[in-house]
Write a protein that holds these residues in place. Structure first.
Motif, PDB file in Angstrom:
ATOM      1  N   ASP A 133       0.840  -1.197   0.000  1.00 20.96           N
ATOM      2  CA  ASP A 133       0.000   0.000   0.000  1.00 20.96           C
ATOM      3  C   ASP A 133       0.882   1.258   0.000  1.00 20.96           C
ATOM      4  N   VAL A 134       1.917   1.256   0.858  1.00 25.21           N
ATOM      5  CA  VAL A 134       2.828   2.407   0.931  1.00 25.21           C
ATOM      6  C   VAL A 134       3.561   2.564  -0.401  1.00 25.21           C
ATOM      7  N   LEU A 135       3.997   1.446  -0.975  1.00 25.05           N
ATOM      8  CA  LEU A 135       4.704   1.485  -2.260  1.00 25.05           C
ATOM      9  C   LEU A 135       3.820   2.128  -3.331  1.00 25.05           C
ATOM     10  N   ALA A 136       2.567   1.697  -3.403  1.00 22.46           N
ATOM     11  CA  ALA A 136       1.644   2.236  -4.411  1.00 22.46           C
ATOM     12  C   ALA A 136       1.440   3.741  -4.204  1.00 22.46           C
ATOM     13  N   LYS A 137       1.275   4.141  -2.950  1.00 25.52           N
ATOM     14  CA  LYS A 137       1.025   5.568  -2.656  1.00 25.52           C
ATOM     15  C   LYS A 137       2.267   6.405  -2.961  1.00 25.52           C
ATOM     16  N   GLU A 138       3.438   5.894  -2.583  1.00 30.26           N
ATOM     17  CA  GLU A 138       4.688   6.614  -2.852  1.00 30.26           C
ATOM     18  C   GLU A 138       4.901   6.796  -4.359  1.00 30.26           C
ATOM     19  N   CYS A 139       4.621   5.733  -5.119  1.00 27.80           N
ATOM     20  CA  CYS A 139       4.794   5.816  -6.575  1.00 27.80           C
ATOM     21  C   CYS A 139       3.843   6.843  -7.166  1.00 27.80           C
ATOM     22  N   ALA A 140       2.609   6.852  -6.695  1.00 24.14           N
ATOM     23  CA  ALA A 140       1.618   7.809  -7.202  1.00 24.14           C
ATOM     24  C   ALA A 140       2.071   9.233  -6.883  1.00 24.14           C
ATOM     25  N   ARG A 141       2.546   9.423  -5.667  1.00 24.20           N
ATOM     26  CA  ARG A 141       2.982  10.752  -5.214  1.00 24.20           C
ATOM     27  C   ARG A 141       4.170  11.252  -6.039  1.00 24.20           C
ATOM     28  N   ARG A 142       5.043  10.322  -6.442  1.00 20.29           N
ATOM     29  CA  ARG A 142       6.279  10.698  -7.133  1.00 20.29           C
ATOM     30  C   ARG A 142       6.157  10.629  -8.663  1.00 20.29           C
ATOM     31  N   GLY A 143       4.974  10.254  -9.145  1.00 19.67           N
ATOM     32  CA  GLY A 143       4.789  10.152 -10.597  1.00 19.67           C
ATOM     33  C   GLY A 143       5.557   8.987 -11.210  1.00 19.67           C
ATOM     34  N   ILE A 144       5.695   7.927 -10.422  1.00 15.96           N
ATOM     35  CA  ILE A 144       6.439   6.755 -10.896  1.00 15.96           C
ATOM     36  C   ILE A 144       5.459   5.648 -11.294  1.00 15.96           C
ATOM     37  N   THR A 145       5.631   5.133 -12.505  1.00 10.41           N
ATOM     38  CA  THR A 145       4.916   3.916 -12.883  1.00 10.41           C
ATOM     39  C   THR A 145       5.923   2.781 -12.800  1.00 10.41           C
ATOM     40  N   ILE A 146       5.642   1.834 -11.928  1.00  7.36           N
ATOM     41  CA  ILE A 146       6.584   0.724 -11.760  1.00  7.36           C
ATOM     42  C   ILE A 146       6.214  -0.415 -12.696  1.00  7.36           C
ATOM     43  N   THR A 147       7.243  -0.930 -13.368  1.00  7.00           N
ATOM     44  CA  THR A 147       7.099  -2.172 -14.127  1.00  7.00           C
ATOM     45  C   THR A 147       8.082  -3.172 -13.553  1.00  7.00           C
ATOM     46  N   ASP A 148       7.630  -4.383 -13.332  1.00  3.49           N
ATOM     47  CA  ASP A 148       8.528  -5.482 -12.967  1.00  3.49           C
ATOM     48  C   ASP A 148       9.008  -6.113 -14.278  1.00  3.49           C
ATOM     49  N   TRP A 149      10.240  -5.755 -14.670  1.00  3.38           N
ATOM     50  CA  TRP A 149      10.781  -6.226 -15.952  1.00  3.38           C
ATOM     51  C   TRP A 149      11.428  -7.600 -15.847  1.00  3.38           C
ATOM     52  N   HIS A 150      11.405  -8.162 -14.665  1.00  6.14           N
ATOM     53  CA  HIS A 150      12.180  -9.393 -14.451  1.00  6.14           C
ATOM     54  C   HIS A 150      11.262 -10.504 -13.933  1.00  6.14           C
ATOM     55  N   ILE A 151      10.193 -10.756 -14.714  1.00  2.00           N
ATOM     56  CA  ILE A 151       9.266 -11.844 -14.360  1.00  2.00           C
ATOM     57  C   ILE A 151       9.582 -13.026 -15.264  1.00  2.00           C
ATOM     58  N   HIS A 152      10.202 -14.048 -14.703  1.00  2.00           N
ATOM     59  CA  HIS A 152      10.492 -15.260 -15.479  1.00  2.00           C
ATOM     60  C   HIS A 152       9.233 -16.113 -15.597  1.00  2.00           C
ATOM     61  N   LEU A 153       8.974 -16.588 -16.798  1.00  2.00           N
ATOM     62  CA  LEU A 153       7.878 -17.547 -16.964  1.00  2.00           C
ATOM     63  C   LEU A 153       8.461 -18.939 -16.732  1.00  2.00           C
ATOM     64  N   ARG A 154       8.610 -19.259 -15.468  1.00  2.00           N
ATOM     65  CA  ARG A 154       9.190 -20.543 -15.071  1.00  2.00           C
ATOM     66  C   ARG A 154       8.598 -20.952 -13.729  1.00  2.00           C
ATOM     67  N   GLY A 155       8.787 -22.203 -13.395  1.00  2.00           N
ATOM     68  CA  GLY A 155       8.333 -22.686 -12.096  1.00  2.00           C
ATOM     69  C   GLY A 155       6.836 -22.586 -11.897  1.00  2.00           C
ATOM     70  N   GLY A 156       6.085 -22.524 -12.996  1.00  2.00           N
ATOM     71  CA  GLY A 156       4.628 -22.428 -12.889  1.00  2.00           C
ATOM     72  C   GLY A 156       4.108 -21.016 -13.124  1.00  2.00           C
ATOM     73  N   MET A 157       5.014 -20.025 -13.163  1.00  2.00           N
ATOM     74  CA  MET A 157       4.585 -18.643 -13.452  1.00  2.00           C
ATOM     75  C   MET A 157       4.209 -18.561 -14.927  1.00  2.00           C
ATOM     76  N   THR A 158       3.074 -17.942 -15.207  1.00  2.00           N
ATOM     77  CA  THR A 158       2.592 -17.859 -16.590  1.00  2.00           C
ATOM     78  C   THR A 158       2.325 -16.412 -16.981  1.00  2.00           C
ATOM     79  N   ALA A 159       2.211 -16.196 -18.285  1.00  2.00           N
ATOM     80  CA  ALA A 159       1.890 -14.856 -18.791  1.00  2.00           C
ATOM     81  C   ALA A 159       0.514 -14.418 -18.268  1.00  2.00           C
ATOM     82  N   ALA A 160      -0.414 -15.372 -18.183  1.00  2.00           N
ATOM     83  CA  ALA A 160      -1.761 -15.034 -17.690  1.00  2.00           C
ATOM     84  C   ALA A 160      -1.697 -14.543 -16.244  1.00  2.00           C
ATOM     85  N   MET A 161      -0.864 -15.188 -15.448  1.00  2.00           N
ATOM     86  CA  MET A 161      -0.712 -14.758 -14.047  1.00  2.00           C
ATOM     87  C   MET A 161      -0.062 -13.375 -13.983  1.00  2.00           C
ATOM     88  N   ALA A 162       0.947 -13.146 -14.843  1.00  2.00           N
ATOM     89  CA  ALA A 162       1.615 -11.836 -14.865  1.00  2.00           C
ATOM     90  C   ALA A 162       0.630 -10.743 -15.261  1.00  2.00           C
TER      91      ALA A 162
END
Ligand SMILES: [Zn+2]
Length: 300
Positions: free
Chosen positions: A38-67
């Motif tokens: 919650d704090v992370l989301a609010k801080e990003c909004a306050r600072r004009g930051i859009t966060i992207t997680d660029w390091h999501i491996h599709l492995r170990g059961g992680m899928t594009a649909a889940m991402a």
């Protein structure tokens, strides 16, 4: 840390078959409604930051649909990738093309997620076809594989097969390796200033300001993002503060092994330390024919 080859091979199979998973039935991959998030989301909004997680491996059961679902439910955007190279899941142009096509099938409000690769061989850019390179949105690399191990294979530094007897001499070679990786047409330098566990205690001595400046200057000159990785102690504050001062752009990543969400406190900590604003955050540009996008001016 990175997976063993065995794990990586096992996981690519999962990546191709698991895209049919129904997110609604298995939502433990979502970020919880914790105070931290919650704090992370609010801080990003306050600072004009859009966060992207660029390091999501599709492995170990992680899928594009889940991402995709994670992005919709958390507001943290998703970029998906997998390891490329000899003895890695994406070891040919055919497997890479299939990976890209599969990941691009998943849409969020009608748009595709950015799809990338993590490169592990230093000649990767000569082995990926121009068509595949054009289809990729970004390329991520770290410096955690260097030289040749006793088994004649590339040495994974998190699995060193012998101790480093002369850390200073090793660091000289490691600097050359860092420069070589940064010479490649990559978009993101993951886990910058990583050191193997056996010499990590000498971080402050080995990572001199001169060495830090060299890495940062090259990343800045080429428009390569410096990654802030969840749950990683690298890079340390001194490097990050110098990087900010030198005009570096930063990216965020989790480097997952499975769908379980990681602890994002490191992201928040660095945003706060560096007083990051929207302009400090790296945005991808399309790779063209192996040339780094900073050379053609296209941003977006
Ligand atoms: Zn990774």
């Amino acid at each position: 840390m990175r997976p063993t080859a065995t794990l990586a091979f096992a996981c690519v199979a999962a990546a191709f078959v698991a895209t049919a998973a129904t997110p609604a039935e298995k939502a433990d991959y979502r970020y919880g409604l914790t105070r931290l998030n919650d704090v992370l989301a609010k801080e990003c909004a306050r600072r004009g930051i859009t966060i992207t997680d660029w390091h999501i491996h599709l492995r170990g059961g992680m899928t594009a649909a889940m991402a995709a679902d994670r992005e919709k439910t958390s507001g943290i955007r998703s970029g998906v990738l997998e390891n490329h190279g000899r003895e890695w899941p994406l070891d040919s142009d055919e497997t890479l093309a299939a990976f890209i096509a599969d990941a691009k099938k998943t849409l969020i409000d009608g748009r595709t997620m950015p799809v990338g690769i993590q490169v592990n061989d230093r000649d990767w850019h000569r082995r990926v076809s121009p068509e595949n390179l054009a289809a990729l949105d970004y390329v991520l690399a770290d410096t955690m594989i260097m030289g040749t191990g006793r088994n004649g294979k590339p040495q994974r530094l998190w699995l060193l097969d012998e101790p480093i007897s002369d850390p200073d001499a090793w660091m000289e070679r490691y600097m050359e390796h860092n420069m070589r990786v940064l010479d490649e047409p990559i978009s993101i330098l993951a886990n910058p200033t990583y050191l193997p566990t056996c010499i990590a205690g000498e971080y402050d001595r080995l990572w001199t300001e001169e060495r830090m400046r060299k890495v940062i200057a090259k990343a800045v000159a080429k428009g390569i993002a410096l990654e802030i990785q969840a749950e990683s102690p690298f890079p340390r504050a001194k490097f990050l503060k110098l990087a900010k001062k030198m005009g570096a752009k930063f990216s965020f990543g989790t480097n997952n092994f499975d769908p379980k969400p990681k602890d994002l406190s490191r992201w928040l900590e660095v945003i706060d330390w560096l007083d990051l604003k929207g302009d400090d955050i790296w945005r991808p540009a399309k790779l063209k024919n192996g040339q780094h996008p900073s050379t053609d001016g296209e941003r977006g």
